[in-house]
Design an enzyme around this catalytic site. Structure first.
Site, short mmCIF file in Angstrom:
data_model
loop_
_atom_site.label_atom_id
_atom_site.label_comp_id
_atom_site.label_asym_id
_atom_site.label_seq_id
_atom_site.Cartn_x
_atom_site.Cartn_y
_atom_site.Cartn_z
N LYS A 178 0.84 -1.21 0.00
CA LYS A 178 0.00 0.00 0.00
C LYS A 178 0.87 1.26 0.00
O LYS A 178 0.60 2.21 -0.73
CB LYS A 178 -0.95 -0.03 1.21
CG LYS A 178 -2.06 -1.07 1.03
CD LYS A 178 -2.82 -1.41 2.29
CE LYS A 178 -3.78 -2.56 1.99
NZ LYS A 178 -4.48 -3.08 3.18
N GLN A 237 -4.64 -1.57 9.42
CA GLN A 237 -4.55 -2.91 8.85
C GLN A 237 -5.16 -3.94 9.80
O GLN A 237 -4.81 -3.98 10.98
CB GLN A 237 -3.07 -3.26 8.57
CG GLN A 237 -2.87 -4.57 7.84
CD GLN A 237 -3.46 -4.55 6.43
OE1 GLN A 237 -3.27 -3.61 5.67
NE2 GLN A 237 -4.19 -5.61 6.07
N ASP A 286 -10.89 2.94 3.53
CA ASP A 286 -11.16 1.50 3.42
C ASP A 286 -12.66 1.23 3.28
O ASP A 286 -13.07 0.14 2.88
CB ASP A 286 -10.66 0.78 4.69
CG ASP A 286 -9.52 -0.19 4.41
OD1 ASP A 286 -9.27 -0.48 3.22
OD2 ASP A 286 -8.88 -0.65 5.37
#
Ligand code: NAP
Length: 285
Positions: A53, A97, A120
């Site tokens: 990422k 995460q 997200d």
């Protein structure tokens, strides 16, 4: 019939080029889109994901911050870090995460992220916005699947889509996105009594289960489009999806491979969401 592959790597390259162009344009107006990636603990798969990422940010010209913390970090400390990032004007997207260490409440952590920076798309506010068709951030994996359908010019209106899996991050948002594009949608899960009876009716099948060979050729209507979200290991330890790729390729019209299908699209859509967050900041000023 031999299905055409929808190449997630090629489509990602194309989309990331356009993201990089939009990032350059924003920079000329004084804004560099910024993503904060927060990792707690030492899960090896998570380490790879966060590296990818951050690299994608570098490749598209975005600013990124990788915050790594020991497993022993307390939930209160993590929430305080998220609050600080919520208030940091150089950060437009915050990604925590998952999975988090067992002593942390992942739901509480995600809910602490400002919805304006929830790139997200996991915050309840983002899920609600998708549900009612309001602007928000769409979860990256199903969003990537929609881009793949768009890339082949597929018109979902009047089509029957079957989604296998009902998780909050893939199955459910996938179904809502397909519905928004006027498909008739069926969601299947572990308590669905006859999965094959459902999938045989489908013009589009999205497999998001996490089990090899959940979808085999005898379960697919000739000409159907098959998107494989699953990430599993085969007997040789190689990455594979939920779909029996070789068999289903003989029946479907389009199919996504694993690897090289939905996976790269997920990170690409994270870049798109972060860019759009920064663009929204500009239009709000
Ligand atoms: P998840 O939370 O474990 O959900 C799996 C879903 O599959 C559940 O809804 C479950 O039903 C359903 N299911 C399990 N066995 C089934 C069966 N035999 N028939 C029909 N449905 C069944 O997983 P997830 O987070 O959605 O992820 C799904 C897969 O996608 C995993 O392999 C994951 O690694 C992969 N993934 C890939 C990406 C990517 O970027 N490519 C991103 C996210 C996830 P119940 O609800 O009834 O338990």
């Amino acid at each position: 019939m031999t299905a055409q592959r929808i190449d997630g790597n090629a489509l990602s390259r194309q989309l990331r080029t356009s993201v990089a162009e939009r990032v350059s344009a924003l920079k000329t107006r004084g804004i560099t889109p910024g993503l904060a990636v927060v990792l707690v603990g030492d899960n090896p798969a998570s380490q790879v994901y966060v590296r990818n990422k951050v690299k994608a940010c570098e490749d598209t010209g975005m600013h990124s911050v990788l915050e790594k913390y020991e497993t022993a970090m307390t939930e209160a400390e993590l929430l305080a870090r998220i609050e600080a990032l919520n208030n940091d004007p150089t950060i437009h997207g915050i990604l925590v995460q998952l999975p988090l260490p067992a002593h942390m409440d992942a739901h509480m952590v995600i809910e602490t992220i400002s919805p304006a920076k929830d790139v997200d798309g996991f915050h309840v506010a983002s899920a609600g916005a998708l549900m009612v068709g309001q602007p928000g951030f769409w979860p990256c994996t199903p969003y990537g699947c929609m881009k793949m359908l768009e890339s082949i010019g597929y018109n979902l209106r009047g089509k029957h889509a079957v989604v296998i899996g009902r998780s909050n991050i893939v199955g459910k948002p996938m179904a809502l996105m397909l519905l928004q594009q006027n498909a008739t949608v069926t969601i299947c899960h572990s308590a669905t009594p006859d999965l094959k009876a459902m999938t045989l009716q489908a013009d589009v099948i999205v497999a998001a289960v996490g089990k090899r060979n959940v979808l085999t050729a005898d379960m697919v209507k000739p000409g159907a489009v098959v998107l494989d979200v699953g990430m599993n290991r085969n007997d040789e330890g190689k990455l594979c999806g939920d779909v029996d790729f070789d068999g289903v390729s003989q029946v479907a019209s389009y199919i996504t491979p694993v690897p090289g299908g939905v996976g790269p699209m997920t990170i690409t859509m994270l870049m798109v969401n972060t860019l759009e967050s920064a663009e929204r900041c500009l239009s709000a000023t």
